[in-house]
Design a protein around this motif. Sequence first.
Motif, PDB file in Angstrom:
ATOM      1  N   HIS A 135      38.672  47.850  24.801  1.00  0.00           N
ATOM      2  CA  HIS A 135      38.542  46.965  26.031  1.00  0.00           C
ATOM      3  C   HIS A 135      37.296  46.049  25.867  1.00  0.00           C
ATOM      4  CE1 HIS A 135      41.200  47.604  29.288  1.00  0.00           C
ATOM      5  NE2 HIS A 135      41.045  48.913  29.234  1.00  0.00           N
ATOM      6  N   GLY A 164      40.283  51.025  35.413  1.00  0.00           N
ATOM      7  CA  GLY A 164      40.657  51.960  36.685  1.00  0.00           C
ATOM      8  C   GLY A 164      40.664  53.400  36.389  1.00  0.00           C
ATOM      9  N   GLY A 165      40.474  53.833  34.983  1.00  0.00           N
ATOM     10  CA  GLY A 165      40.188  55.148  34.568  1.00  0.00           C
ATOM     11  C   GLY A 165      38.900  55.340  34.163  1.00  0.00           C
ATOM     12  N   GLY A 190      37.190  51.119  39.197  1.00  0.00           N
ATOM     13  CA  GLY A 190      38.561  50.577  39.629  1.00  0.00           C
ATOM     14  C   GLY A 190      39.278  51.627  40.352  1.00  0.00           C
ATOM     15  N   GLU A 191      39.113  52.853  40.093  1.00  0.00           N
ATOM     16  CA  GLU A 191      39.848  53.913  40.965  1.00  0.00           C
ATOM     17  C   GLU A 191      39.297  53.899  42.363  1.00  0.00           C
ATOM     18  OE1 GLU A 191      39.039  57.602  38.974  1.00  0.00           O
ATOM     19  OE2 GLU A 191      40.342  58.644  40.212  1.00  0.00           O
ATOM     20  N   LEU A 193      38.119  51.160  43.988  1.00  0.00           N
ATOM     21  CA  LEU A 193      38.593  50.178  44.605  1.00  0.00           C
ATOM     22  C   LEU A 193      40.017  50.393  44.952  1.00  0.00           C
ATOM     23  CD1 LEU A 193      37.085  47.505  42.209  1.00  0.00           C
ATOM     24  CD2 LEU A 193      36.616  47.692  44.464  1.00  0.00           C
ATOM     25  N   ASP A 194      40.776  50.805  44.126  1.00  0.00           N
ATOM     26  CA  ASP A 194      42.164  51.118  44.288  1.00  0.00           C
ATOM     27  C   ASP A 194      42.467  52.471  45.640  1.00  0.00           C
ATOM     28  OD1 ASP A 194      42.819  49.329  42.371  1.00  0.00           O
ATOM     29  OD2 ASP A 194      43.132  51.158  40.832  1.00  0.00           O
ATOM     30  N   PRO A 205      47.602  47.130  42.250  1.00  0.00           N
ATOM     31  CA  PRO A 205      45.869  47.841  42.598  1.00  0.00           C
ATOM     32  C   PRO A 205      45.477  46.770  43.085  1.00  0.00           C
ATOM     33  CG  PRO A 205      46.164  46.719  40.256  1.00  0.00           C
ATOM     34  CD  PRO A 205      47.558  46.730  40.937  1.00  0.00           C
ATOM     35  N   ALA A 206      44.072  47.132  43.722  1.00  0.00           N
ATOM     36  CA  ALA A 206      43.372  46.705  45.011  1.00  0.00           C
ATOM     37  C   ALA A 206      42.406  45.762  44.641  1.00  0.00           C
ATOM     38  CB  ALA A 206      43.049  47.673  46.037  1.00  0.00           C
ATOM     39  N   PRO A 208      41.867  42.724  42.806  1.00  0.00           N
ATOM     40  CA  PRO A 208      41.826  41.432  43.137  1.00  0.00           C
ATOM     41  C   PRO A 208      41.714  41.031  44.418  1.00  0.00           C
ATOM     42  CG  PRO A 208      43.458  42.145  41.396  1.00  0.00           C
ATOM     43  CD  PRO A 208      42.834  43.066  41.883  1.00  0.00           C
ATOM     44  N   GLU A 211      38.460  41.446  45.950  1.00  0.00           N
ATOM     45  CA  GLU A 211      37.612  40.314  45.607  1.00  0.00           C
ATOM     46  C   GLU A 211      37.753  39.057  46.275  1.00  0.00           C
ATOM     47  OE1 GLU A 211      37.949  39.202  41.594  1.00  0.00           O
ATOM     48  OE2 GLU A 211      35.930  37.691  41.746  1.00  0.00           O
ATOM     49  N   GLY A 294      37.801  45.833  30.316  1.00  0.00           N
ATOM     50  CA  GLY A 294      38.304  46.503  31.318  1.00  0.00           C
ATOM     51  C   GLY A 294      38.823  45.665  32.542  1.00  0.00           C
ATOM     52  N   ASN A 299      36.226  40.791  37.606  1.00  0.00           N
ATOM     53  CA  ASN A 299      35.697  40.483  38.943  1.00  0.00           C
ATOM     54  C   ASN A 299      34.327  39.345  38.642  1.00  0.00           C
ATOM     55  OD1 ASN A 299      33.469  40.963  41.136  1.00  0.00           O
ATOM     56  ND2 ASN A 299      35.495  42.069  42.039  1.00  0.00           N
ATOM     57  N   SER A 327      41.651  41.451  29.758  1.00  0.00           N
ATOM     58  CA  SER A 327      40.723  42.196  30.426  1.00  0.00           C
ATOM     59  C   SER A 327      41.291  43.325  30.953  1.00  0.00           C
ATOM     60  CB  SER A 327      39.836  41.420  31.772  1.00  0.00           C
ATOM     61  OG  SER A 327      40.676  41.317  32.639  1.00  0.00           O
ATOM     62  N   THR A 328      42.695  43.305  31.494  1.00  0.00           N
ATOM     63  CA  THR A 328      43.567  44.362  31.864  1.00  0.00           C
ATOM     64  C   THR A 328      44.224  45.131  30.756  1.00  0.00           C
ATOM     65  OG1 THR A 328      45.068  42.770  32.490  1.00  0.00           O
ATOM     66  CG2 THR A 328      43.778  43.583  34.233  1.00  0.00           C
ATOM     67  N   ASP A 329      45.032  45.970  30.725  1.00  0.00           N
ATOM     68  CA  ASP A 329      45.386  46.580  29.453  1.00  0.00           C
ATOM     69  C   ASP A 329      46.595  45.576  28.822  1.00  0.00           C
ATOM     70  OD1 ASP A 329      44.277  48.842  30.251  1.00  0.00           O
ATOM     71  OD2 ASP A 329      45.646  50.105  31.058  1.00  0.00           O
TER      72      ASP A 329
HETATM   73  O1  KG4 Z   1      41.788  48.037  32.609  1.00  0.00           O
HETATM   74  P1  KG4 Z   1      42.757  48.333  33.501  1.00  0.00           P
HETATM   75  O2  KG4 Z   1      43.925  47.304  33.583  1.00  0.00           O
HETATM   76  O3  KG4 Z   1      43.319  49.411  33.429  1.00  0.00           O
HETATM   77  C1  KG4 Z   1      42.925  50.780  33.008  1.00  0.00           C
HETATM   78  O4  KG4 Z   1      42.802  50.987  31.893  1.00  0.00           O
HETATM   79  O5  KG4 Z   1      42.532  51.556  33.927  1.00  0.00           O
HETATM   80  O6  KG4 Z   1      42.160  48.272  34.791  1.00  0.00           O
HETATM   81  C2  KG4 Z   1      42.734  48.261  36.178  1.00  0.00           C
HETATM   82  C3  KG4 Z   1      41.686  48.167  37.141  1.00  0.00           C
HETATM   83  C4  KG4 Z   1      42.523  48.509  38.521  1.00  0.00           C
HETATM   84  O7  KG4 Z   1      41.680  49.682  39.222  1.00  0.00           O
HETATM   85  C5  KG4 Z   1      42.193  47.253  39.413  1.00  0.00           C
HETATM   86  O8  KG4 Z   1      42.013  47.272  40.811  1.00  0.00           O
HETATM   87  C6  KG4 Z   1      40.909  46.576  38.754  1.00  0.00           C
HETATM   88  O9  KG4 Z   1      41.000  47.188  37.347  1.00  0.00           O
HETATM   89  N1  KG4 Z   1      40.827  44.997  38.756  1.00  0.00           N
HETATM   90  C7  KG4 Z   1      39.844  44.791  39.403  1.00  0.00           C
HETATM   91  C8  KG4 Z   1      40.068  43.087  39.361  1.00  0.00           C
HETATM   92  N2  KG4 Z   1      41.152  42.886  38.781  1.00  0.00           N
HETATM   93  C9  KG4 Z   1      41.492  44.341  38.309  1.00  0.00           C
HETATM   94  N3  KG4 Z   1      38.802  45.006  40.246  1.00  0.00           N
HETATM   95  C10 KG4 Z   1      37.794  44.172  40.640  1.00  0.00           C
HETATM   96  N4  KG4 Z   1      38.161  42.764  40.790  1.00  0.00           N
HETATM   97  C11 KG4 Z   1      38.987  42.234  40.097  1.00  0.00           C
HETATM   98  N5  KG4 Z   1      39.109  40.864  40.135  1.00  0.00           N
END
Ligand code: KG4
Length: 359
Positions: A135, A164-165, A190-191, A193-194, A205-206, A208, A211, A294, A299, A327-329
Amino acid sequence: MRILAIETSCDETSAAVVEKDLNQHITVLSNITATSMALHAKTGGIIPEEAAREQIKFILPAITSALLKSEQIKHSSTEKNFTIANEILKEKIDAIAVTYGPGLIGPLLVGVETAKTLAYSLNKPIIPVNHLLAHIFANFIQNTQHQIPNTETAFPFIGLIVSGGHTDLLLFKSLTDYKWLGGTLDDAAGEALDKIGRLLKLSYPAGPEIEERAAKVRDTNIKFKSPVINSGNFDFSFSGLKSEVARYVEKNNLTEGLINEVCYATQKAIVDVLVKKTVRASKLYNVKTILLGGGVSANAVLFDQLKYSIASEKPPIEIFAPQRTYSTDNAAMIGAFALLNYKPVVWQKITALPELYFD
Ligand code: KG4
Ligand code: ZN
């Protein structure tokens, strides 16, 4: 050097072809991601066995598409696609990289065993990659939108992984030498927030949507505690925040406007503690750079507040976050890590490790 990278640690099935040139520049030739998110959105969370079954469905099509796209070859019949992809793998790919942990055991197994089979049958080197470190390495992928950190001069840097984790702070002295400073004691940012999103009946997931809703609020009287913000270490804790929001939701009649205010206060509580501890670590270790990674690093409030907090530091501290796609997986970050930490192992030595952390 050109690598086929595979990422299947959770609900995304991702395959990428990533290249490094002589100047250490990392370029993504293709990055294909299939997600079973819609399926999990119905239940508001991931059911591990279902995620594994979805991985099985997507893995070979994702790899095939990534290989074809890397050579700009259009899809034709399934059989032809497989034949061409196989040729590309044999002729153009130097090594295979795969996420071996942390993550869900079923999804991880699908990626790891596929990568091992390809490495064995085509006699290619294989590199196991820690998803969390990758990440941070997503920052080194060439970017057409903004500047990226320099792989030689960015050190030392602080890495903040917020997904998220996981929520972890690390100090990197070089690309291969790092030290874990602290992390979450319970839920990840992230968890939290979700989970709060579920209480507010938001999309999954919550992050976005929280934000987006928070951006509509100028000010609010709602104040949630930033957990462990004043502790002298680099630990984080977010489960208390979820309970605090749950109590607020129980006692109040939630209108759209009030939901937005709860989102604002939630985001503020999380961002404040992430910023405070990241800035403190950066000053303590006199770093030149801060790298975020991550899903939560997407955000903008987190990024802007961090940037604002270090704006007057001398010597200056630069801050970077990966391009949103990375930034996400995704598998491209797995490839980037493997190219900058090229450590192949014999395929028999690779095992999926759901509980993998930092060594
Ligand atoms: O890195 P990722 O894709 O998966 C893991 O490895 O966990 O992260 C996913 C997390 C979720 O909890 C999601 O709600 C959060 O990233 N996320 C955000 C935003 N976009 C995704 N949290 C805050 N603001 C965002 N814009
Ligand atoms: Zn992740």
